[in-house]
Design an enzyme around this catalytic site. Structure first.
Site, PDB file in Angstrom:
ATOM      1  N   TYR A   1      -2.039  -8.629  15.735  1.00  0.00           N
ATOM      2  CA  TYR A   1      -2.248  -7.653  14.580  1.00  0.00           C
ATOM      3  C   TYR A   1      -3.573  -6.940  14.772  1.00  0.00           C
ATOM      4  O   TYR A   1      -3.658  -5.732  14.884  1.00  0.00           O
ATOM      5  CB  TYR A   1      -2.229  -8.349  13.308  1.00  0.00           C
ATOM      6  CG  TYR A   1      -2.249  -7.540  11.899  1.00  0.00           C
ATOM      7  CD1 TYR A   1      -1.360  -6.785  11.606  1.00  0.00           C
ATOM      8  CD2 TYR A   1      -3.698  -7.266  11.599  1.00  0.00           C
ATOM      9  CE1 TYR A   1      -1.501  -5.830  10.449  1.00  0.00           C
ATOM     10  CE2 TYR A   1      -3.841  -6.530  10.298  1.00  0.00           C
ATOM     11  CZ  TYR A   1      -2.741  -5.810   9.863  1.00  0.00           C
ATOM     12  OH  TYR A   1      -2.832  -5.085   8.804  1.00  0.00           O
TER      13      TYR A   1
ATOM     14  N   ILE B   1       0.792  -1.147  -0.197  1.00  0.00           N
ATOM     15  CA  ILE B   1       0.070  -0.057   0.232  1.00  0.00           C
ATOM     16  C   ILE B   1       1.066   1.179   0.074  1.00  0.00           C
ATOM     17  O   ILE B   1       0.619   2.328  -0.633  1.00  0.00           O
ATOM     18  CB  ILE B   1      -0.985   0.030   1.089  1.00  0.00           C
ATOM     19  CG1 ILE B   1      -1.944  -1.201   1.237  1.00  0.00           C
ATOM     20  CG2 ILE B   1      -1.774   1.264   1.656  1.00  0.00           C
ATOM     21  CD1 ILE B   1      -2.740  -1.349   2.074  1.00  0.00           C
TER      22      ILE B   1
END
Lengths: 345, 356
Positions: A159, A22
């Site tokens: 996460y 990204i």
């Protein structure tokens, strides 16, 4: 909101984790849009290659080799930005990494490293950005949350926790800055699963190679959302309709989603390929062969468009018109056929 | 869920942060109900005092001086419990602390210390509990989240982040254990503002003494929810209707809640009293003056009962009763004289057929 943001071609933009996925897609898209860039990542070689690619096309780029988990490194990012361009208009805290495996199996130091990069990296970057933007006309601070900022998944517990924490921190900071009319827009981007090299960067405690559960969206969709939030103040943006649906379901029927995830998420987060013993992840140090790739090479179909995200990025008035039209259409279509003709033929 | 939990009087219960506030109230309430206790906290003196208080009433207690931010300390809690009682039925990860101040003003090391206690403390405790419960008949892991697990607020940014993270970790762990069919119930408790020593323990970066925004609830309400979850598998429990209302409001209209909080949360989280330069907090080390107190008692009005939480804990039963009553009522109506209602019933069944 009274926050005024510059158009992309007048901006100095900081991007962390700029050499992959990204971050890389965003850097390239911002460069095409005429922004001046300050790119940060751990891999100096990859940064040099990327900067070289961009300079050939006339983009002004500064690079900083930095680990966002280290506050001194993040301070250097802002030093370089100020020395080279004299200001920062948008700061994108993108750098992130994951560990796949059952919470019970993962070494504590690996969990801590994920939290250090993902959460503390965002804290360091955000506070650095606020320092630079406050009193200098403001700007945009864009933090990468995730679909799992709203709803945790198994096998990526830490996460999920790091992305939950990012959302809470960003929202708290936003309220504090809005209270002072600091002129800084804070956005949480919540991408669904994105077809980046994310699974190969992640450390794995599973027997099979990690995988992203479908649908996998294109990283360019996230880059577009980031570039949009750099110019138009947005509170949060879900990238990929799946992200919004998970968030809604997680809130409205948490038990049902628990059961659904217990059935699907264990197989969907693992591929058929056994974990190779030669597997190298980039939790602690970057891996050269994984660098400078926007997408992974998985065989999953990649969704290149997200109507939901496009809708989110529309102005309030357009949203009203579109929603009104949809309601009108729904009303018309649910009427009984013999009454449906409103106008005489 | 097929998880079977024992009655409190048959349980060995670990409680962290047991010498103050919610932890202390829970320890005393569990002792009254004859649980065997393993109490952990940083202050040895306070632990000894509490243990001798509880032993006078015949409670079996083991104490462990431990900082939950240190994995080795948490391992010692598990060891002490196994040596003394041979098993652990419920593990309550309660220890927690806060910092008041703008995110920009708070030192990074203070933020990290908070995370070590609130988040990593829960991770260490949960994994230690799983280790002992998994092969030994299961049990209950109860993690203290907060209403700030769902909603973030200004002036307590890192606290909110830590409680968000606790929720995520707990949710993730729960699914993994269910997948394994481990007989372990994992509960997240989300209290609203509670009248404990929370404010006095918190580090303060503001000019004024911190405060809890109203409504402030009694710690006994949280203790009751914890003891309920120790005996009945529950996914999560909001303590205080305000916690639930806050969560729903934020889900349905986040921007509105942002604006409301900007208007209220800065004032409501500060008193008029200037923060004393001699102020001592309990962020890095316990403060003996603040130990062994369930409540701080500064709030003018403390809500002592909470119908919402009482109802949500017994939701299954309440829903069952309501459904049963509804079915009986319907049966009675349908069995009534047909003539009076037949016309309208035919009409509505025609409508139904049409619609289908």
């Amino acid at each position: 909101m009274s926050i005024k943001l510059k158009t992309l071609n007048e901006q100095v933009m900081v991007i962390t984790g700029a050499t992959s996925g990204i971050g890389l897609a965003t850097a390239r898209m911002a460069a095409e849009g005429g922004a001046h860039l300050v790119l940060a990542a751990r891999d100096g070689d990859a940064l040099d290659t990327l900067a070289h690619e961009m300079r050939q096309r006339g983009v002004e780029v500064a690079t900083v080799t930095a680990d966002v988990g280290n506050p001194a490194d993040v301070a250097r990012i802002s030093q370089v930005a100020m020395e080279r361009f004299g200001r920062v208009d948008t700061w994108v805290n993108n750098a992130g990494v994951s560990v796949y495996g059952r919470n019970e199996d993962i070494a504590l130091e690996d969990m801590r490293k994920v939290m250090q990069t993902n959460f503390w990296g965002v804290v360091h970057g955000s506070l650095e950005a606020v320092k630079l933007m406050k009193g200098r006309g403001g700007g945009a601070l864009i933090n990468l949350g995730s679909e799992v900022s709203d709803r945790a998944v198994p096998l990526q517990g830490t996460y999920s926790a790091s992305k939950h924490a990012i959302k809470a921190f960003t929202e708290s900071l936003r309220m504090e800055l809005d209270k002072e009319d600091a002129g800084i827009s804070l956005t949480v981007i919540k991408p669904a699963a994105i077809a980046t090299p994310f699974p190969s960067h992640a450390k794995s405690y599973m027997e099979h190679e990690p995988d992203l559960p479908p649908p996998n969206y294109a990283p360019e969709l996230v880059a577009r959302a980031i570039v949009h939030a750099a110019q138009v103040p947005e509170r949060d943006l879900y990238v990929g309709g799946h992200s919004k649906v998970t968030s809604l379901a997680g809130y409205l029927m948490p038990r049902a989603l628990d059961r659904f995830m217990a059935r699907t998420m264990f197989s969907q987060q693992q591929s058929d390929r056994p974990n190779s013993s030669a597997r190298r992840d980039s939790l602690y140090t970057p891996v050269a062969e994984h660098e400078l790739r926007q997408r992974n090479n998985s065989e999953h179909r990649v969704v290149e468009r997200s109507p939901y995200t496009s809708f989110e990025m529309r102005s309030a008035s357009t949203k009203t018109v579109l929603l009104g039209g949809a309601l009108l259409a729904a009303w018309a279509l649910t009427r009984r056929p013999w009454e449906r003709r409103v106008w005489p033929a | 869920m097929s998880v079977q939990l024992r009655k409190i009087n048959e349980q060995v219960m670990v409680i962290t942060g047991a010498t103050s506030g919610i932890g202390l109230t829970t320890a005393r309430m569990a002792a009254e109900q004859c649980a065997k206790l393993v109490l952990a906290a940083r202050s040895a003196e306070a632990l000894d005092q509490l243990a001798s208080e509880l032993r006078r009433t015949g409670t079996q207690v083991a104490t462990v001086v431990a900082d939950v931010g240190k994995p080795a300390d948490v391992e010692r809690i598990g060891q002490a419990a196994m040596e003394r009682f041979g098993r652990i039925d419920t593990w309550v990860n309660n220890a927690g602390i806060s910092i008041f101040g703008r995110n920009e003003d708070v030192a990074l090391e203070d933020m990290q210390r908070l995370f070590d206690t609130n988040y990593w403390g829960v991770v260490h405790g949960s994994l230690e509990a799983v280790k002992h419960m998994k092969t030994r008949g299961g049990g209950a892991i109860i993690n203290l989240g907060s209403e700030l697990s769902d909603v973030s607020i200004p002036l307590q940014g890192i606290y909110a982040a830590s409680k968000h993270a606790v929720k995520a970790f707990t949710d993730s762990l729960r699914i993994e254990l269910e997948k394994d069919k481990a007989p372990i119930a994992v509960t997240l408790i989300k209290p609203a503002a509670i009248d404990t020593m929370f404010v006095a323990h918190a580090k303060n970066y503001m000019d004024k003494e911190p405060a809890l925004p109203p409504p402030v609830y009694a710690p006994e309400l949280v203790a009751k929810s914890i003891l309920y979850a120790a005996q009945h598998p529950k996914r999560d429990v909001f303590v205080g209707g305000a916690a639930k209302a806050f969560s729903v409001g934020n889900f349905a209209m986040p921007s509105m809640v942002d604006r409301m909080m900007r208007a209220t949360m800065f004032k409501q989280q500060q008193t008029d009293i200037p923060s004393s330069p001699n102020r001592r907090d309990a962020l890095h080390a316990p403060n003996p003056q603040h130990e062994l107190r369930e409540r701080q008692g500064i709030s003018e009005h403390v809500v002592e009962t909470c119908p919402y939480t009482a109802l949500s804990l017994r939701k299954g039963k309440v829903v069952g009763v309501l459904l049963g009553a509804g079915a009986l009522f319907a049966a009675w109506k349908l069995a009534g004289p047909v003539t009076r209602t037949s016309a309208s019933r035919t009409w509505s069944s025609n409508r139904l057929r049409q619609a289908l």
